[in-house]
Scaffold this active site. Structure first.
Site, PDB file in Angstrom:
ATOM      1  N   HIS A 120       0.833  -1.213   0.000  1.00  0.00           N
ATOM      2  CA  HIS A 120       0.000   0.000   0.000  1.00  0.00           C
ATOM      3  C   HIS A 120       0.868   1.264   0.000  1.00  0.00           C
ATOM      4  CE1 HIS A 120      -3.923  -2.016   1.011  1.00  0.00           C
ATOM      5  NE2 HIS A 120      -3.100  -2.936   1.465  1.00  0.00           N
ATOM      6  N   ASN A 134     -10.204  -2.530   3.075  1.00  0.00           N
ATOM      7  CA  ASN A 134      -9.987  -2.472   1.626  1.00  0.00           C
ATOM      8  C   ASN A 134     -11.306  -2.155   0.929  1.00  0.00           C
ATOM      9  OD1 ASN A 134      -7.238  -3.029   1.434  1.00  0.00           O
ATOM     10  ND2 ASN A 134      -7.511  -5.232   1.234  1.00  0.00           N
TER      11      ASN A 134
HETATM   12  C1  HEM Z   1      -1.882 -10.752   7.964  1.00  0.00           C
HETATM   13  C2  HEM Z   1      -2.173 -10.004   6.948  1.00  0.00           C
HETATM   14  C3  HEM Z   1      -1.620  -8.633   6.729  1.00  0.00           C
HETATM   15  C4  HEM Z   1      -0.417  -8.109   7.097  1.00  0.00           C
HETATM   16  C5  HEM Z   1       0.709  -8.775   7.858  1.00  0.00           C
HETATM   17  C6  HEM Z   1      -0.406  -6.736   6.628  1.00  0.00           C
HETATM   18  C7  HEM Z   1       0.648  -5.851   6.788  1.00  0.00           C
HETATM   19  C8  HEM Z   1       0.656  -4.549   6.371  1.00  0.00           C
HETATM   20  C9  HEM Z   1       1.755  -3.638   6.538  1.00  0.00           C
HETATM   21  C10 HEM Z   1       3.085  -3.981   7.221  1.00  0.00           C
HETATM   22  C11 HEM Z   1       1.383  -2.452   6.021  1.00  0.00           C
HETATM   23  C12 HEM Z   1       2.212  -1.178   5.969  1.00  0.00           C
HETATM   24  C13 HEM Z   1       1.909  -0.361   7.193  1.00  0.00           C
HETATM   25  C14 HEM Z   1       2.719   0.895   7.254  1.00  0.00           C
HETATM   26  O1  HEM Z   1       3.883   0.902   6.876  1.00  0.00           O
HETATM   27  O2  HEM Z   1       2.162   1.917   7.730  1.00  0.00           O
HETATM   28  C15 HEM Z   1       0.044  -2.587   5.534  1.00  0.00           C
HETATM   29  C16 HEM Z   1      -0.697  -1.587   4.980  1.00  0.00           C
HETATM   30  C17 HEM Z   1      -2.036  -1.697   4.715  1.00  0.00           C
HETATM   31  N1  HEM Z   1      -2.813  -2.828   4.799  1.00  0.00           N
HETATM   32 FE1  HEM Z   1      -2.210  -4.633   5.378  1.00  0.00          FE
HETATM   33  N2  HEM Z   1      -1.582  -6.461   5.994  1.00  0.00           N
HETATM   34  C18 HEM Z   1      -2.356  -7.588   6.046  1.00  0.00           C
HETATM   35  C19 HEM Z   1      -3.619  -7.747   5.538  1.00  0.00           C
HETATM   36  C20 HEM Z   1      -4.436  -6.718   5.162  1.00  0.00           C
HETATM   37  C21 HEM Z   1      -5.842  -6.818   4.954  1.00  0.00           C
HETATM   38  C22 HEM Z   1      -6.654  -8.086   5.111  1.00  0.00           C
HETATM   39  C23 HEM Z   1      -6.287  -5.567   4.640  1.00  0.00           C
HETATM   40  C24 HEM Z   1      -7.666  -5.083   4.348  1.00  0.00           C
HETATM   41  C25 HEM Z   1      -8.750  -5.695   4.758  1.00  0.00           C
HETATM   42  C26 HEM Z   1      -5.143  -4.683   4.654  1.00  0.00           C
HETATM   43  C27 HEM Z   1      -5.189  -3.342   4.407  1.00  0.00           C
HETATM   44  C28 HEM Z   1      -4.102  -2.501   4.471  1.00  0.00           C
HETATM   45  C29 HEM Z   1      -4.177  -1.093   4.164  1.00  0.00           C
HETATM   46  C30 HEM Z   1      -5.410  -0.308   3.757  1.00  0.00           C
HETATM   47  C31 HEM Z   1      -2.885  -0.589   4.324  1.00  0.00           C
HETATM   48  C32 HEM Z   1      -2.434   0.846   4.106  1.00  0.00           C
HETATM   49  C33 HEM Z   1      -2.618   1.630   5.370  1.00  0.00           C
HETATM   50  C34 HEM Z   1      -2.265   3.063   5.137  1.00  0.00           C
HETATM   51  O3  HEM Z   1      -2.946   3.702   4.308  1.00  0.00           O
HETATM   52  O4  HEM Z   1      -1.310   3.547   5.762  1.00  0.00           O
HETATM   53  N3  HEM Z   1      -4.033  -5.407   4.969  1.00  0.00           N
HETATM   54  N4  HEM Z   1      -0.366  -3.882   5.730  1.00  0.00           N
END
Ligand code: HEM
Length: 492
Positions: free
Chosen positions: A59, A132
């Site tokens: 993202h 999402n």
């Molecule tokens: C175990 C599963 C998941 C892991 C380990 C994971 C991990 C991460 C990590 C490390 C980031 C970056 C965070 C940052 O640097 O600020 C991120 C961003 C993001 N993830 Fe996940 N994620 C997972 C599943 C999901 C799922 C299922 C969704 C949605 C339903 C999701 C939605 C997002 C969104 C929207 C962002 C961006 C947040 C922002 O705008 O700063 N992720 N994710």
């Protein structure tokens, strides 16, 4: 010098001293080498070298806006969260949209889920709902997430995204079939950030004043209407205007056309969970609306652009672990993994005091912890004691857990997620496929086939495993896909 020039402030160094010459480096003689005493030059170059922080590991590319959430229905029988306590109550919000796989400089108009990360600045602390534009996800256990993302990102050898890796992983992970069907359907390339729905995706817990708890799913339905791009339109736009989504959102808000979303929840009484036909904590499944009809509870409006993209968007942090009283996690194993992953990412990416930045800190209350110091600590706690218990009037615990405790049974172990009566990896993918119009089915199959056909010529096994999952979802789906892929691979 004109009067206007005379009124202009003096350019300074970081230390505030006047800069005499911002055009020419100081040298030993005319045309000679540069001098170490040109501290202004070194400061400028050194600061420039450090302008970037690590981009989000997923993202990375996104855009955001501030807004307002207004509660329009009484939900107090389900949650005691203060910001959800009174019809008409408004809460400041910050919403960051994103794509998933692309790097910071990638194009917006691509086939990829869109992130929908929403921060509510509540009077009981910040509540983050990091969702999402899809109600489901590719996998159901956090331990598979890094592997999954490796297949979406760049191959270690070629440095590009590889169809071999994507389809190898999806073929070997049949639980992805539902989300992949969703992604290659028409909603897989939204026309803009304004024209998509948001979903909390996971199941969360709400707890009311009496201590009773419920399972809840969030839906944010776009009032602009769903609009998508066809693949060829998207290909063109990604080349001509890589910032299309970002620009669209900013300009709409500048014009005063504030985008809005109608907020709905599905509520499941706690006692239903054990025997519900699907595992209610399985992120690859929805709760069909006929089982738990969505209930309208509010309106979300975006109405203010950030002034500084780096400070407010790049440095913004959202964590699924940021809960407030009356809202908590479910045992969904994906969510449980995310409760660790985000705060850890923030400490690495933005630093230990990321929560102190204006965009991240609570706006409707004050954070009162005994954590102190670290890189770029600004001394905000002054002389206050930094330990607890203390007898100097420091902040104290409430003794009241934020959410309800839930019963557990069995032995520790690396268990597969429990399977309920109608659970398998294909049933909801098949249902979704059969819901599509004939035209959408054709576009879905064409999109999937085009991508699957890119798998290396000597890896038919990857192709076969991939197609087999769609065949299991729906025989017609599998047949059409098999034919289309065969044709494309024949053409080479
Ligand atoms: C175990 C599963 C998941 C892991 C380990 C994971 C991990 C991460 C990590 C490390 C980031 C970056 C965070 C940052 O640097 O600020 C991120 C961003 C993001 N993830 Fe996940 N994620 C997972 C599943 C999901 C799922 C299922 C969704 C949605 C339903 C999701 C939605 C997002 C969104 C929207 C962002 C961006 C947040 C922002 O705008 O700063 N992720 N994710």
């Amino acid at each position: 010098m004109s009067t206007q020039d005379e009124l202009r402030p003096t350019l300074t160094t970081e230390a505030g001293a006047p800069v005499a010459d911002n055009q020419n480096t100081e040298t030993a003689g005319v045309g000679g080498p540069a001098l170490i005493q040109d501290q202004q030059l070194f400061e400028k170059l050194a600061h420039f070298n450090r302008e970037r922080i690590p981009e989000r590991v997923v993202h990375a590319r996104g855009a955001a806006a501030y807004g307002t959430f207004t509660l329009t229905a009484d939900v107090s029988r389900w949650t005691r969260a203060a910001f959800l306590s009174e019809v008409g109550k408004q809460t400041e919000t910050f919403l960051r949209f994103s794509t998933v796989a692309g790097n910071l400089g990638s194009a917006d108009a691509v086939r990829d889920p869109r992130g929908f990360a929403l921060k509510f600045y509540t009077e009981e602390g910040n509540y983050d709902l990091v969702g999402n534009n899809t109600p489901v996800f590719f996998i159901k256990d956090a331990s598979k997430f890094p592997d999954f993302i490796h297949t979406q990102k760049r191959d270690p050898y070629t440095g590009s995204q590889e169809a071999d890796n994507v389809w190898d992983f999806w073929g070997l992970s049949p639980e992805s079939t539902h989300q992949v069907t969703w992604l290659f359907g028409d909603r897989g390339i939204p026309a803009s950030y304004r024209h998509l729905n948001g979903y909390g995706s996971h199941t969360y817990q709400w707890q009311n004043e009496a201590g009773e708890y419920f399972w809840v799913k969030y839906h944010f339905k776009t009032d602009q209407g769903i609009k998508n791009l066809a693949q060829d339109e998207a290909n063109r736009l990604a080349g001509e205007d890589p910032d299309s989504h970002q620009r669209d959102l900013r300009e709409a808000i500048e014009r005063g056309e504030f985008p809005t979303w109608t907020v709905q929840v599905q509520i499941m009484p706690a006692e239903d969970a054990a025997n519900y036909r699907f595992n209610p904590f399985d992120l690859t499944k929805v709760w069909p609306h006929e089982d738990y009809p969505p209930i309208e509870i509010g309106k979300l409006e975006l109405n203010r652009n950030p002034d500084n993209v780096f400070a407010e968007v790049e440095q913004s942090i959202f964590s699924p672990g940021h809960f407030v009283p009356g809202i908590g996690p479910s045992p969904d194993k994906m969510l449980q993994g995310r409760l660790f992953a985000y705060a850890d990412a923030h400490r690495y990416r933005v630093g230990i005091n990321a929560d102190h930045l204006p965009v991240n800190r609570p706006h409707a209350t004050e954070a009162l912890t005994n954590s102190r110091d670290g890189h770029l600590y600004d001394g905000r706690h002054g002389r206050r004691k930094n330990y607890e218990p203390n007898s100097f009037g420091g902040p104290v615990q409430t003794g009241r857990p934020l959410w309800a405790s839930t019963p557990v049974t069995g032995a520790t172990g690396t268990h597969e997620a429990p399977s309920h009566a109608e659970d398998d990896d294909f049933v909801q993918a098949g249902n979704l496929y059969r819901l599509f119009s004939e035209e959408e089915k054709q576009r879905l199959v064409a999109g999937l086939a085009g991508f699957i056909a890119k798998v290396s010529a000597d890896r038919d096994d990857i192709v076969e495993r991939a197609v087999e999952n769609f065949r299991k979802a729906d025989a017609d789906y599998g047949r059409r896909l098999e034919t289309a892929v065969r044709e494309l691979r024949k053409q080479g």
